[in-house]
Design a protein around this motif. Structure first.
Motif, PDB file in Angstrom:
ATOM      1  N   ARG A  40       0.819  -1.210   0.000  1.00 45.18           N
ATOM      2  CA  ARG A  40       0.000   0.000   0.000  1.00 45.18           C
ATOM      3  C   ARG A  40       0.848   1.251   0.000  1.00 45.18           C
ATOM      4  NH1 ARG A  40      -5.782  -0.852   2.637  1.00 45.18           N
ATOM      5  NH2 ARG A  40      -6.271  -2.747   1.489  1.00 45.18           N
ATOM      6  N   THR A  41       2.156   1.090   0.168  1.00 46.70           N
ATOM      7  CA  THR A  41       3.056   2.241   0.153  1.00 46.70           C
ATOM      8  C   THR A  41       4.419   1.790  -0.355  1.00 46.70           C
ATOM      9  OG1 THR A  41       4.382   3.660   1.578  1.00 46.70           O
ATOM     10  CG2 THR A  41       3.372   1.748   2.599  1.00 46.70           C
ATOM     11  N   ASN A  42       5.200   2.733  -0.848  1.00 49.45           N
ATOM     12  CA  ASN A  42       6.567   2.426  -1.247  1.00 49.45           C
ATOM     13  C   ASN A  42       7.579   3.049  -0.300  1.00 49.45           C
ATOM     14  OD1 ASN A  42       5.852   0.874  -3.458  1.00 49.45           O
ATOM     15  ND2 ASN A  42       5.773   2.648  -4.819  1.00 49.45           N
ATOM     16  N   ASP A  43       7.130   3.391   0.888  1.00 49.69           N
ATOM     17  CA  ASP A  43       8.034   3.941   1.894  1.00 49.69           C
ATOM     18  C   ASP A  43       9.162   2.950   2.151  1.00 49.69           C
ATOM     19  OD1 ASP A  43       9.061   5.407   4.102  1.00 49.69           O
ATOM     20  OD2 ASP A  43       8.029   4.002   5.428  1.00 49.69           O
ATOM     21  N   PRO A  44      10.414   3.410   2.022  1.00 52.54           N
ATOM     22  CA  PRO A  44      11.549   2.476   2.137  1.00 52.54           C
ATOM     23  C   PRO A  44      11.577   1.703   3.453  1.00 52.54           C
ATOM     24  CG  PRO A  44      12.277   4.778   2.040  1.00 52.54           C
ATOM     25  CD  PRO A  44      10.848   4.762   1.675  1.00 52.54           C
ATOM     26  N   TYR A  45      11.152   2.324   4.556  1.00 49.99           N
ATOM     27  CA  TYR A  45      11.170   1.622   5.837  1.00 49.99           C
ATOM     28  C   TYR A  45      10.228   0.411   5.817  1.00 49.99           C
ATOM     29  CZ  TYR A  45      10.214   0.704  10.806  1.00 49.99           C
ATOM     30  OH  TYR A  45      10.028   0.103  12.031  1.00 49.99           O
ATOM     31  N   THR A  46       9.025   0.596   5.319  1.00 50.45           N
ATOM     32  CA  THR A  46       8.065  -0.507   5.321  1.00 50.45           C
ATOM     33  C   THR A  46       8.428  -1.560   4.270  1.00 50.45           C
ATOM     34  OG1 THR A  46       6.566   0.689   3.838  1.00 50.45           O
ATOM     35  CG2 THR A  46       6.214   0.953   6.197  1.00 50.45           C
ATOM     36  N   VAL A  59       3.945 -15.501   3.496  1.00 56.65           N
ATOM     37  CA  VAL A  59       3.162 -14.267   3.559  1.00 56.65           C
ATOM     38  C   VAL A  59       2.132 -14.329   4.688  1.00 56.65           C
ATOM     39  CG1 VAL A  59       1.380 -12.958   2.345  1.00 56.65           C
ATOM     40  CG2 VAL A  59       3.470 -13.609   1.147  1.00 56.65           C
ATOM     41  N   ASP A  60       1.391 -15.424   4.789  1.00 59.07           N
ATOM     42  CA  ASP A  60       0.343 -15.540   5.808  1.00 59.07           C
ATOM     43  C   ASP A  60       0.895 -15.384   7.216  1.00 59.07           C
ATOM     44  OD1 ASP A  60      -1.474 -15.901   3.849  1.00 59.07           O
ATOM     45  OD2 ASP A  60      -1.569 -18.086   4.029  1.00 59.07           O
ATOM     46  N   THR A  61       2.105 -15.893   7.425  1.00 55.32           N
ATOM     47  CA  THR A  61       2.729 -15.806   8.740  1.00 55.32           C
ATOM     48  C   THR A  61       3.162 -14.376   9.038  1.00 55.32           C
ATOM     49  OG1 THR A  61       3.567 -18.046   8.437  1.00 55.32           O
ATOM     50  CG2 THR A  61       4.577 -16.738  10.189  1.00 55.32           C
ATOM     51  N   VAL A  62       3.626 -13.688   8.008  1.00 58.11           N
ATOM     52  CA  VAL A  62       4.241 -12.371   8.215  1.00 58.11           C
ATOM     53  C   VAL A  62       3.217 -11.282   8.526  1.00 58.11           C
ATOM     54  CG1 VAL A  62       5.442 -10.497   7.015  1.00 58.11           C
ATOM     55  CG2 VAL A  62       6.340 -12.835   6.910  1.00 58.11           C
ATOM     56  N   ILE A  63       2.041 -11.356   7.906  1.00 54.71           N
ATOM     57  CA  ILE A  63       1.092 -10.231   7.950  1.00 54.71           C
ATOM     58  C   ILE A  63       0.851  -9.680   9.366  1.00 54.71           C
ATOM     59  CG2 ILE A  63      -1.330  -9.593   7.567  1.00 54.71           C
ATOM     60  CD1 ILE A  63      -1.243 -11.232   5.008  1.00 54.71           C
ATOM     61  N   ASP A  64       0.532 -10.548  10.324  1.00 54.78           N
ATOM     62  CA  ASP A  64       0.254 -10.055  11.681  1.00 54.78           C
ATOM     63  C   ASP A  64       1.486  -9.463  12.348  1.00 54.78           C
ATOM     64  OD1 ASP A  64      -2.390 -10.596  11.570  1.00 54.78           O
ATOM     65  OD2 ASP A  64      -2.253 -12.561  12.546  1.00 54.78           O
ATOM     66  N   TYR A  65       2.623 -10.134  12.143  1.00 51.07           N
ATOM     67  CA  TYR A  65       3.864  -9.611  12.720  1.00 51.07           C
ATOM     68  C   TYR A  65       4.169  -8.239  12.142  1.00 51.07           C
ATOM     69  CZ  TYR A  65       5.227 -14.007  14.991  1.00 51.07           C
ATOM     70  OH  TYR A  65       5.292 -15.102  15.802  1.00 51.07           O
ATOM     71  N   TYR A  66       3.986  -8.076  10.861  1.00 52.70           N
ATOM     72  CA  TYR A  66       4.264  -6.810  10.177  1.00 52.70           C
ATOM     73  C   TYR A  66       3.407  -5.683  10.770  1.00 52.70           C
ATOM     74  CZ  TYR A  66       4.259  -3.480   6.243  1.00 52.70           C
ATOM     75  OH  TYR A  66       4.343  -2.361   5.462  1.00 52.70           O
ATOM     76  N   ARG A  67       2.125  -5.962  10.948  1.00 51.04           N
ATOM     77  CA  ARG A  67       1.228  -4.931  11.503  1.00 51.04           C
ATOM     78  C   ARG A  67       1.621  -4.561  12.926  1.00 51.04           C
ATOM     79  NH1 ARG A  67      -3.547  -7.442   8.854  1.00 51.04           N
ATOM     80  NH2 ARG A  67      -3.860  -6.242   6.940  1.00 51.04           N
ATOM     81  N   PHE A  69       4.483  -4.905  14.368  1.00 50.22           N
ATOM     82  CA  PHE A  69       5.791  -4.256  14.402  1.00 50.22           C
ATOM     83  C   PHE A  69       5.672  -2.771  14.053  1.00 50.22           C
ATOM     84  CE2 PHE A  69      10.189  -3.377  13.498  1.00 50.22           C
ATOM     85  CZ  PHE A  69      10.907  -4.305  14.232  1.00 50.22           C
ATOM     86  N   LEU A  70       4.922  -2.463  13.014  1.00 57.20           N
ATOM     87  CA  LEU A  70       4.791  -1.067  12.593  1.00 57.20           C
ATOM     88  C   LEU A  70       3.988  -0.250  13.587  1.00 57.20           C
ATOM     89  CD1 LEU A  70       4.304  -1.088   8.734  1.00 57.20           C
ATOM     90  CD2 LEU A  70       6.244  -0.272  10.077  1.00 57.20           C
ATOM     91  N   GLU A  71       3.058  -0.909  14.283  1.00 55.99           N
ATOM     92  CA  GLU A  71       2.287  -0.208  15.296  1.00 55.99           C
ATOM     93  C   GLU A  71       3.207   0.229  16.435  1.00 55.99           C
ATOM     94  OE1 GLU A  71      -1.586  -1.362  17.957  1.00 55.99           O
ATOM     95  OE2 GLU A  71      -1.379  -2.233  15.945  1.00 55.99           O
ATOM     96  N   ARG A  72       4.118  -0.670  16.799  1.00 55.24           N
ATOM     97  CA  ARG A  72       5.035  -0.382  17.903  1.00 55.24           C
ATOM     98  C   ARG A  72       6.189   0.514  17.461  1.00 55.24           C
ATOM     99  NH1 ARG A  72       7.146  -3.151  22.388  1.00 55.24           N
ATOM    100  NH2 ARG A  72       8.476  -1.646  23.444  1.00 55.24           N
ATOM    101  N   PHE A  73       6.715   0.273  16.269  1.00 63.22           N
ATOM    102  CA  PHE A  73       7.841   1.055  15.746  1.00 63.22           C
ATOM    103  C   PHE A  73       7.459   1.654  14.390  1.00 63.22           C
ATOM    104  CE2 PHE A  73      10.077  -2.470  18.104  1.00 63.22           C
ATOM    105  CZ  PHE A  73      10.364  -1.704  19.235  1.00 63.22           C
ATOM    106  N   CYS A  77      13.529   5.710  13.402  1.00 67.39           N
ATOM    107  CA  CYS A  77      14.144   6.206  14.637  1.00 67.39           C
ATOM    108  C   CYS A  77      13.535   5.581  15.878  1.00 67.39           C
ATOM    109  CB  CYS A  77      14.062   7.741  14.691  1.00 67.39           C
ATOM    110  SG  CYS A  77      15.235   8.520  13.560  1.00 67.39           S
ATOM    111  N   SER A  78      12.232   5.318  15.868  1.00 66.79           N
ATOM    112  CA  SER A  78      11.632   4.661  17.027  1.00 66.79           C
ATOM    113  C   SER A  78      12.200   3.257  17.188  1.00 66.79           C
ATOM    114  CB  SER A  78      10.107   4.620  16.901  1.00 66.79           C
ATOM    115  OG  SER A  78       9.709   3.878  15.762  1.00 66.79           O
ATOM    116  N   LEU A  79      12.490   2.608  16.067  1.00 71.34           N
ATOM    117  CA  LEU A  79      13.120   1.283  16.124  1.00 71.34           C
ATOM    118  C   LEU A  79      14.555   1.393  16.642  1.00 71.34           C
ATOM    119  CD1 LEU A  79      13.350  -1.741  15.526  1.00 71.34           C
ATOM    120  CD2 LEU A  79      13.756  -1.165  13.128  1.00 71.34           C
TER     121      LEU A  79
END
Length: 360
Positions: A40-46, A59-67, A69-73, A77-79
């Motif tokens: 949904r974005t091409n932001d280099p961090y994501t 992919v199925d395993t990653v989706i929840d972890y990805y969400r 992770f981004l919520e927390r970091f 810089c927050s990471l």
DNA sequence: AACCCGTGGAG
DNA sequence: TCTCCAAGGGT
């Protein structure tokens, strides 16, 4: 030098009009691509985060972890400012934990050397820890539309089939050759989409066992399909068998606390929390082995069961015993009493989560 | 090059 | 149960 022309048996149309072949794939991708969170974005961090998480992981395993992770970091810089243990805790259960440590270290580098802005050139991206040729190419093309190839397992499979390459793809030389061929096919205006389209084709259509050639945009130009070699290619040598280890595992309880070990960073599952293990030896009791290896004076309570955990190169067969510790015993460094409520906040890999589960 | 590093899903 | 494997990198 034209790498496409170097190939002996390569179909003429692929050699002469690689961009037309690429266009067939892009059209298919536009119509069939999945709606994935990181698309949904091409932001280099994501893009970077998703590529690291997706290494050897579905992919199925990653989706929840990805969400999560981004919520927390939400940004680099927050990471970078976080404690490594908190990063590992978010990664808990995802596996290949060095990815998380490298990600954290790279975030620190980006914060300190690049003022928090993810680098924009291939060499700079490639130099960050945890980023190899594939991931650097993926980030450069997807985030910045730079014409670098990203050759992962999908692309190796798709390319060997398209070109009818019978070589062993585990050879570095062949992988490099394929990368050069893919590079020549990149449409300069849509480098990132081409990268993702190749992998999407490999994941959804040109699958390992029973490829869906009927719906493939390349069915008319694919060498393997024409010669009925789809299920033979790619050729690769078989993985070595995992070695098996038999352990006694100690669950030592004291009121609500459990005796845990902070594992040394040089061993498997390093920098994470586990339980005391001893390798079984015929002729020695579990109590004797734990006294010898851990300086623990344990009292048997009951046998809790057996846990089997399979890694890529090791299989652990763990027989778990519930113990208590003799009163007033000292516990050597590296060991700590952890309350049950605290367990969820610590990085504890699956192998030990399964063992802890026997108690609940 | 060969080996190490996790986990879970599919056939 | 067994095998293979899934958007690899580091050493």
């Amino acid at each position: 030098m034209n790498k496409l022309a170097d190939l002996v048996d390569k179909p003429k149309d692929i050699q002469e009009k690689p961009l037309e072949i690429a266009a067939l794939l892009l059209t298919w991708y536009d119509q069939n691509k999945r709606d994935l969170p990181w698309r949904r974005t091409n932001d280099p961090y994501t893009v970077w985060l998703s590529e690291i998480m997706l290494q050897q992981t579905r992919v199925d395993t990653v989706i929840d972890y990805y969400r999560r992770f981004l919520e927390r970091f939400p940004d680099i810089c927050s990471l970078a400012d976080a404690d490594e243990e908190d990063v590992l805790t978010l990664w808990k259960g995802l596996g290949y934990y060095r990815r998380a440590r490298n990600l954290h270290q790279a975030a620190i580098t980006v914060r300190d050397r690049y003022a928090g802005n993810f680098p924009r050139t291939f060499p700079e991206i490639r130099a960050l820890p945890g980023i190899g040729d594939y991931t650097a190419g993926a980030i450069a093309s997807i985030a910045y539309n730079l014409p670098y190839p990203a050759v992962d397992g999908n692309v190796l499979r798709v390319a060997t089939r398209l070109l009818g390459l019978e070589d062993d793809i585990s050879q570095q030389k062949i992988q490099k050759q394929i990368a050069e061929i893919i590079e020549e096919m990149i449409p300069k205006e849509r480098a990132g989409d081409f990268t993702q389209a190749l992998m999407e084709l490999g994941a959804m259509c040109c699958t390992p066992n029973t490829p869906g050639c009927r719906d493939c945009p390349w069915r008319t130009v694919c060498t393997a399909h024409r010669t009925h070699r789809e299920t033979v290619l790619p050729v690769k040598k078989k993985a070595k068998k995992a070695t098996c280890f038999n352990y006694w595992t100690a669950l030592v309880c004291n009121d609500g606390d459990i005796l845990m070990e902070y594992r040394c960073n040089t061993q498997l599952l390093g920098n994470m929390w586990g339980l005391p293990l001893v390798q079984k030896e015929s002729g020695s009791s579990a109590e004797e082995l734990f006294r010898r290896d851990w300086e623990l004076d344990l009292r048997f309570i009951k046998y809790l069961g057996s846990v089997r955990h399979v890694f890529t190169h090791q299989v652990w067969q763990m027989d778990v015993i519930l113990f208590s510790l003799k009163p007033d015993s000292e516990v050597k460094s590296g060991l700590a009493w952890i309350s049950r409520e605290k367990l969820k906040d610590l990085p504890i890999p699956k192998a030990f989560q399964k063992v802890l589960q026997l108690m609940i």
